[in-house]
Design a protein around this motif. Structure first.
Motif, PDB file in Angstrom:
ATOM      1  N   GLN A  77     -13.825  59.113   0.954  1.00 40.01           N
ATOM      2  CA  GLN A  77     -14.828  60.125   1.285  1.00 40.01           C
ATOM      3  C   GLN A  77     -16.217  59.531   1.471  1.00 40.01           C
ATOM      4  OE1 GLN A  77     -14.575  63.050  -1.831  1.00 40.01           O
ATOM      5  NE2 GLN A  77     -12.774  64.067  -0.930  1.00 40.01           N
ATOM      6  N   HIS A  78     -16.409  58.275   1.060  1.00 34.37           N
ATOM      7  CA  HIS A  78     -17.736  57.646   1.163  1.00 34.37           C
ATOM      8  C   HIS A  78     -17.589  56.264   1.795  1.00 34.37           C
ATOM      9  CE1 HIS A  78     -18.028  60.578  -2.173  1.00 34.37           C
ATOM     10  NE2 HIS A  78     -19.246  60.792  -1.710  1.00 34.37           N
ATOM     11  N   LEU A  79     -16.966  56.226   2.957  1.00 32.98           N
ATOM     12  CA  LEU A  79     -16.746  54.957   3.648  1.00 32.98           C
ATOM     13  C   LEU A  79     -18.047  54.308   4.121  1.00 32.98           C
ATOM     14  CD1 LEU A  79     -13.574  55.828   5.769  1.00 32.98           C
ATOM     15  CD2 LEU A  79     -13.692  54.461   3.676  1.00 32.98           C
ATOM     16  N   ASP A  80     -19.105  55.086   4.225  1.00 32.35           N
ATOM     17  CA  ASP A  80     -20.378  54.544   4.686  1.00 32.35           C
ATOM     18  C   ASP A  80     -21.223  53.985   3.544  1.00 32.35           C
ATOM     19  OD1 ASP A  80     -20.643  57.036   3.561  1.00 32.35           O
ATOM     20  OD2 ASP A  80     -22.320  57.647   4.855  1.00 32.35           O
ATOM     21  N   ASN A  81     -20.705  54.025   2.330  1.00 28.76           N
ATOM     22  CA  ASN A  81     -21.451  53.564   1.157  1.00 28.76           C
ATOM     23  C   ASN A  81     -20.850  52.244   0.676  1.00 28.76           C
ATOM     24  OD1 ASN A  81     -22.843  53.172  -1.233  1.00 28.76           O
ATOM     25  ND2 ASN A  81     -22.655  55.296  -1.913  1.00 28.76           N
ATOM     26  N   VAL A  82     -21.563  51.150   0.902  1.00 24.03           N
ATOM     27  CA  VAL A  82     -21.045  49.834   0.521  1.00 24.03           C
ATOM     28  C   VAL A  82     -20.911  49.698  -0.990  1.00 24.03           C
ATOM     29  CG1 VAL A  82     -23.326  48.751   0.429  1.00 24.03           C
ATOM     30  CG2 VAL A  82     -21.300  47.359   0.939  1.00 24.03           C
ATOM     31  N   CYS A 127     -19.686  51.786  -3.004  1.00 22.87           N
ATOM     32  CA  CYS A 127     -18.369  52.289  -3.409  1.00 22.87           C
ATOM     33  C   CYS A 127     -17.316  51.188  -3.294  1.00 22.87           C
ATOM     34  CB  CYS A 127     -17.977  53.491  -2.556  1.00 22.87           C
ATOM     35  SG  CYS A 127     -18.994  54.947  -2.819  1.00 22.87           S
TER      36      CYS A 127
END
Length: 198
Positions: A57-62, A64
């Motif tokens: 759900q947070h693929l744009d957050n490195v 994570c």
């Protein structure tokens, strides 16, 4: 603070629990714990689904991704530490001592370790092969006897899957769960002592 800032922390903790449980589950499978291993597998998969859902759900957050990798690494470390603290299962100790030196076997028997002696031939002449099967949590005590009586003796330690009968330095078998609780208690006491050291 924004709730999104806590997502990497949640992922880290979840993945750490997943890999810790997975490491213990694999070890318990190798020990033949057919009831405990599936229970750990249930919680392992449930927590993993939460962790991987958060990552997807947070693929744009490195952060994570880094949290997931860090949790994986930490979980491996914790799993090994906990397993060593549990000290489950049995070990076989093979000792090669000079022939005609019964002191070591006598000292082990005095500590209520089962001992079997076999005559053998070494590189420099006759030797005595001493075999002992003991609970893994008693391994340090057994090795201490060897170092005290015959520091020059050669010995090897192997994991043992099961044993049908024998003489062990314990009188009762209280089951897996009490052993686990006692191990966690010992681990907590040792950690608190280290934290109190100046």
């Amino acid at each position: 603070m924004d709730e999104l800032q806590f997502v990497p922390i949640k992922i880290f903790l979840a993945e750490m629990c997943v890999v810790t449980l997975g490491t213990l589950r694999i070890i318990f499978v190798s020990r033949g714990q057919k009831y405990l291993a599936p229970c750990l597998g249930f919680f392992e998969v449930t927590i993993w689904l939460f962790a991987i859902t958060q990552v997807m759900q947070h693929l744009d957050n490195v952060w994570c991704f880094l949290a997931f990798a860090s949790g994986f690494t930490t979980g491996n470390f914790l799993g090994i530490i906990i397993e060593k603290s549990l000290a489950m299962g049995l070990v076989t100790v093979r000792i090669i001592a000079p022939c005609g030196a019964p002191e070591l076997a006598r000292a082990l028997r005095q500590k209520r370790f089962g001992v079997t002696c076999v005559e053998g031939e070494g590189a420099h002449g006759p030797v005595q092969v001493i075999l002992s099967v003991a609970p893994r949590r008693k391994l340090k005590e057994l090795l201490a006897v060897i170092e005290d009586v015959d520091p020059g003796a050669f010995y090897s330690v192997d994991e043992l899957q099961s044993a049908s009968a024998g003489i062990f330095p314990t009188t009762t078998s209280r089951g897996m769960l009490p052993t686990m609780f006692e191990a966690f208690k010992r681990l907590g006491h040792s950690t608190s002592r280290q934290m109190r050291r100046p």
